[in-house]
Design a protein around this motif. Structure first.
Motif, short mmCIF file in Angstrom:
data_model
loop_
_atom_site.label_atom_id
_atom_site.label_comp_id
_atom_site.label_asym_id
_atom_site.label_seq_id
_atom_site.Cartn_x
_atom_site.Cartn_y
_atom_site.Cartn_z
N GLN A 89 0.99 -1.09 -0.26
CA GLN A 89 0.05 0.04 0.07
C GLN A 89 0.94 1.21 -0.02
OE1 GLN A 89 -3.47 0.16 -0.23
NE2 GLN A 89 -3.39 -1.91 -0.59
N LYS A 90 2.29 1.14 0.26
CA LYS A 90 3.09 2.27 0.36
C LYS A 90 3.12 3.15 -0.95
CE LYS A 90 6.82 1.90 2.86
NZ LYS A 90 8.13 1.41 3.29
N SER A 91 3.21 4.13 -0.88
CA SER A 91 3.21 5.16 -2.00
C SER A 91 4.79 4.97 -2.45
CB SER A 91 2.97 6.51 -1.96
OG SER A 91 1.55 6.76 -1.71
N ILE A 92 5.14 5.49 -3.75
CA ILE A 92 6.58 5.70 -4.11
C ILE A 92 7.03 7.13 -4.21
CG2 ILE A 92 8.29 5.08 -5.84
CD1 ILE A 92 6.65 2.60 -6.63
N VAL A 93 7.91 7.75 -3.80
CA VAL A 93 8.03 9.18 -4.04
C VAL A 93 9.49 9.09 -4.54
CG1 VAL A 93 8.65 11.35 -2.65
CG2 VAL A 93 7.03 9.75 -1.88
N ILE A 94 9.32 9.98 -5.77
CA ILE A 94 10.74 9.90 -6.42
C ILE A 94 11.11 11.36 -6.60
CG2 ILE A 94 11.77 9.71 -8.66
CD1 ILE A 94 9.97 7.41 -9.21
N LEU A 95 12.14 11.92 -5.88
CA LEU A 95 12.80 13.35 -5.89
C LEU A 95 13.42 13.58 -6.92
CD1 LEU A 95 13.44 13.80 -2.11
CD2 LEU A 95 11.04 14.24 -3.20
N TYR A 151 8.05 4.55 -0.07
CA TYR A 151 9.63 4.28 -0.50
C TYR A 151 10.04 5.73 -1.25
CZ TYR A 151 7.89 -0.41 -0.14
OH TYR A 151 7.31 -1.70 0.37
N ALA A 152 11.09 6.28 -0.70
CA ALA A 152 11.59 7.48 -1.42
C ALA A 152 12.96 6.99 -2.14
CB ALA A 152 11.86 8.20 -0.16
N ALA A 153 13.18 7.78 -3.40
CA ALA A 153 14.40 7.81 -3.96
C ALA A 153 14.69 9.33 -4.67
CB ALA A 153 14.50 6.66 -5.21
N ALA A 154 15.79 9.25 -5.38
CA ALA A 154 16.11 10.59 -5.90
C ALA A 154 17.07 10.18 -7.31
CB ALA A 154 16.94 11.48 -5.22
N VAL A 155 16.50 11.23 -8.31
CA VAL A 155 17.12 10.83 -9.59
C VAL A 155 17.55 12.43 -10.14
CG1 VAL A 155 15.81 8.83 -10.10
CG2 VAL A 155 14.92 11.23 -10.60
N CYS A 156 18.59 12.36 -11.28
CA CYS A 156 18.87 13.47 -11.83
C CYS A 156 18.70 13.43 -13.24
CB CYS A 156 20.43 13.62 -11.53
SG CYS A 156 21.49 14.84 -12.41
#
Length: 514
Positions: free
Chosen positions: A24-30, A59-64
């Protein structure tokens, strides 16, 4: 035995609840784009990601999305090394390439990216003659029970903007961004990622919303593809929270961009039911930091300061590159900064004419003392100067072609010294080309003769001015970097003060609507 079975049942129930919660958790992509060595924002995006992960609500991640190696003093004095030192600790899940990653050449770019350790994706960059792309066309990450594919796309216009990285000195192709089948290559990557099980496809794009010289844009990319869920864009430095563009099937796809130099951090929320919500957060409003990133950027800032703090000159007037809306007007009209830079080239190389493309002049220098760091910030690349021989006809052709987009801002727009001319923005022509004489007057260009032109190796070898001067003969090669030429001019010619000469543009470029 019954008690044991009851305990096992309870454990199974708890595990099932945990799995259900995880699903059920969302995914957050910064996301960020076009940082251009604005290093202060890295600790903010990393800190925000870390805070979300600690909260265990998503779930959190970061991209460029590209253009990180170059753009100001920090990149210039280290040839990108300081930026690589920061990115090594960022733990990005993916990054794609911007045009300015090619500024130091592909071998240097590869060397730096190997140090960073972040997965690099670019579906359309090929080494000449090779059947597979130089980097992965897509990168897979799993978040809970969902698989996200990141696909990278770099604008083919880079082959014009940074042409020297794509061809050798004989004009032989070394690397190719596949202009002719750009959209098809992105579609192939999408299809392959879906076939591998991707639930969601996120395009890390460095294409931009505004069509440039070759006509590419992220909007047209969406129009020509299907299967992309959201486009995190860059290149055009626009602030777009949520544009909705129809894809090949008529489905509306989100396109977003954060601006430049960490004005904002982008937040993509993928909800458990598969909705895509984008939001821009001003970096200054993010209360979180990552301690390791902060320590690294602080150390780098001190090293840069040691090199750049020397005062070179003084100006009572701001040397203008951008307007109050942060639009690079140096790419569409004459500015006093453009006059100063072109004059410095002409003096340094003892040429008839000096040119710099507007895209090579990056930052204002505000009124007051001018430090060596300010100069490198304005001219942050590793370009060197040379003098070439140019026919009058070639000059006219260059001026016509490189001003044809006016009033649209374009990096090929020529800031000049030693000549003046008129742009007709509707007919896309130029007229009244005049050359500066030894007595300070101007005379009409002599269409039967050649002129010596001072410019950077970038603009001669095909990185700017649409290759107009690429075949011109070199009269003098110099190891003098273009920011060194400006420093020398301020010290030696102007005596450490710009005076009133550069208070305003000097009337070298006239623009009329006819």
């Amino acid at each position: 035995m019954m008690k044991k079975n009851l305990i096992l049942s309870m454990i199974a129930l708890m595990m099932g609840c945990h799995i259900a919660f995880a699903q059920q958790k969302s995914i957050v992509i910064l996301y960020e784009n076009d940082v251009h060595c604005g290093i202060d924002g890295y600790t903010k995006i990393a800190g925000l990601r870390d805070a979300i992960n600690r909260s265990d609500t998503a779930y959190a991640a970061a991209v460029c999305c590209g253009d990180f190696l170059q753009g100001n003093t920090t990149g210039a004095i280290s040839k990108g090394q300081y930026i690589a030192d920061i990115l090594r600790y960022m733990d990005y899940h993916a990054l794609t390439l911007g045009n300015h990653e090619f500024d130091y050449g592909v071998p240097r770019m590869q060397q730096l990216l190997a140090q960073v350790g972040t997965p690099v994706t670019c579906a359309n960059l090929y080494e000449a003659g090779e059947p597979q792309p130089l980097f992965a066309p897509y990168i897979i990450h799993q978040y809970g029970n969902k698989i996200v594919a990141y696909i990278g796309a770099c604008t083919p216009e880079t082959m014009i903007l940074e042409g020297y990285s794509f061809y050798d000195t004989n004009g032989i192709l070394l690397y190719d961004l596949k202009q002719k089948n750009f959209y098809q290559l992105i579609q192939q990557a999408v299809d392959a990622a879906r076939a591998e099980g991707a639930d969601y496809v996120v395009l890390l794009s460095h294409v931009g919303e505004t069509p440039q010289s070759l006509g590419f844009s992220s909007y047209r990319l969406v129009n020509n593809t299907r299967g992309i869920d959201v486009v995190l864009d860059g290149h055009s430095h626009e602030i777009i929270e949520n544009a909705r563009i129809k894809n090949l099937d008529g489905k509306e796809i989100t396109v977003t961009q954060t601006g430049t130099q960490f004005a904002n951090v982008g937040k993509l929320l993928i909800t458990p039911d598969g909705r895509f919500i984008t939001k821009l957060i001003k970096s200054k409003d993010i209360p979180y930091e990552n301690a390791k990133i902060t320590a690294t950027t602080d150390s780098i800032r001190q090293m840069v300061k040691a090199v750049t703090s020397e005062v070179v000159a003084h100006s009572d007037y701001t040397l203008v590159v951008s307007d109050e809306n942060d639009q690079w007007i140096v790419r569409g009209q004459e500015t006093n900064a453009g006059d100063l830079v072109a004059d410095a080239y002409r003096y340094a190389m003892k040429a008839d004419i000096g040119f710099e493309n507007g895209g090579g002049i990056r930052n204002d220098i505000h009124a007051g003392d001018i430090t060596y760091g300010d100069i490198i910030g304005m001219l942050p690349y590793d370009n060197t100067l040379r003098r070439i021989s140019v026919t009058a006809e070639q000059l006219k052709q260059m001026l016509t072609r490189c001003t044809a987009l006016v009033p649209v801002l374009d990096g090929n727009f020529p800031q000049c010294s030693g000549l003046r001319f008129t742009i007709h923005s509707k007919s896309r022509t130029v007229s009244d080309i005049e050359i500066l004489q030894a007595d300070g007057s101007y005379a009409p260009i002599d269409m039967q003769r050649t002129y010596s032109v001072a410019l950077t190796n970038y603009n001669h070898e095909g990185g700017g001015f649409f290759d107009c001067f690429k075949k011109c003969v070199v009269l003098q090669e110099s190891s003098l970097r273009y920011y060194e030429a400006l420093s020398d001019y301020l010290r030696k010619v102007l005596g450490g003060n710009t005076g009133k000469t550069y208070a305003q543009p000097q009337g070298r470029i006239r623009i009329i609507e006819d």
